[in-house]
Scaffold this active site. Structure first.
Site: not given
Ligand code: PEP
Length: 254
Positions: A9-11, A98, A100, A170, A176, A216, A237-238
């Site tokens: 997920n590049w956001k 998600h 967010e 999640e 994050g 994470s 994500g990251g």
């Molecule tokens: C996400 O936003 O779906 C996610 C899992 O982010 P991160 O891996 O950065 O925690």
């Protein structure tokens, strides 16, 4: 055998050229390094979608997805993008629910149920996210929260519709933050989700549903997380913004 998936997920990161260059690295690495039957999915901003789908042609282990759609089919919704538009450029998946989107854009289970229907009607496969906040976990409400998110968000789908879905657990406190759920915590919830699916549909449907872990996740912790019997991959994500890290996570299923 249910499908193993690692979805990035590049956001709201990467301009057009940066996105294409990262994706090109990813496709090359997938071609050279992936030996299993897992699928790598990249969920980019809308702006990249068409080009990424073109670049993914010939790479059957790479798919492309969006990060959102509007709940309505079309109309006067300035600035929004419809499921049909996303499908028309060849994207296969869309992330829905998600945390967010739930937190910053007020998306609740009722709205997400409509978005899910709209996505499916237009031939997109939702990656439907659920998960509790830190307060909810500390108050030991996490099972209830997950049950409600499933019930109100996706359990009114027909069996046929539900089988198009990928779920992602999640925990919001792990997104994050660098704080990952332990593999035991994640497995406990994944097993619970599968049991809920079995109760609402059937054991066969539950056994065939891909359930991803997100929060994470990185190349270090992915092997232990993905070794759990009910964890079928990750939503990243990251770490999906670095080709090497993302590929090392995808490679866990080699
Ligand atoms: C996400 O936003 O779906 C996610 C899992 O982010 P991160 O891996 O950065 O925690």
């Amino acid at each position: 055998m249910r499908k193993k998936i690692v979805a990035g997920n590049w956001k709201m990161n990467l301009d057009y050229n940066e996105g294409l260059s990262l994706f090109s690295e990813i496709t090359n690495m997938v071609k050279d390094e992936i030996t299993g039957s897992q699928q790598a999915v990249v969920c980019s901003p809308f702006i990249h979608l068409h080009s990424l789908v073109q670049m993914a042609k010939g790479y059957d282990k790479v798919a492309v997805g969006a990060q959102n759609i509007h709940q309505n089919e079309s109309g006067a919704y300035t600035g929004e993008v419809s499921a049909k538009m996303v499908k028309s450029v060849g994207a296969e998946y869309v992330i829905l629910g998600h945390s967010e989107r739930r937190q910053y854009f007020g998306e609740d289970n009722q709205l997400l149920a409509v978005k899910t229907e709209t996505a499916l009607k237009n031939g997109l496969k939702p990656i439907f996210c659920i998960g509790e906040t830190l307060d909810e976990r500390e108050a030991e409400q996490h099972f209830d929260v997950i049950r409600t998110q499933l019930k109100e968000g996706v359990f009114s789908l027909s069996t046929e519709q539900f089988s198009q879905l990928v779920l992602a657990y999640e925990p919001v406190w792990a997104i994050g933050t660098g704080k990952t759920a332990t593999s035991e915590q994640a497995q406990e919830i994944h097993a619970f989700i599968r049991e809920e699916i079995a109760n609402n549909y059937s054991q066969e449907v539950a056994d065939n549903t891909t359930i991803l872990y997100g929060g994470s996740c990185n190349p270090k912790n992915a092997p232990e997380l993905f070794a759990q019997p009910d964890i079928d991959g990750g939503l990243i994500g990251g770490a999906s913004l670095k080709s090497r890290d993302f590929l090392d996570i995808v490679k866990v299923f080699n």
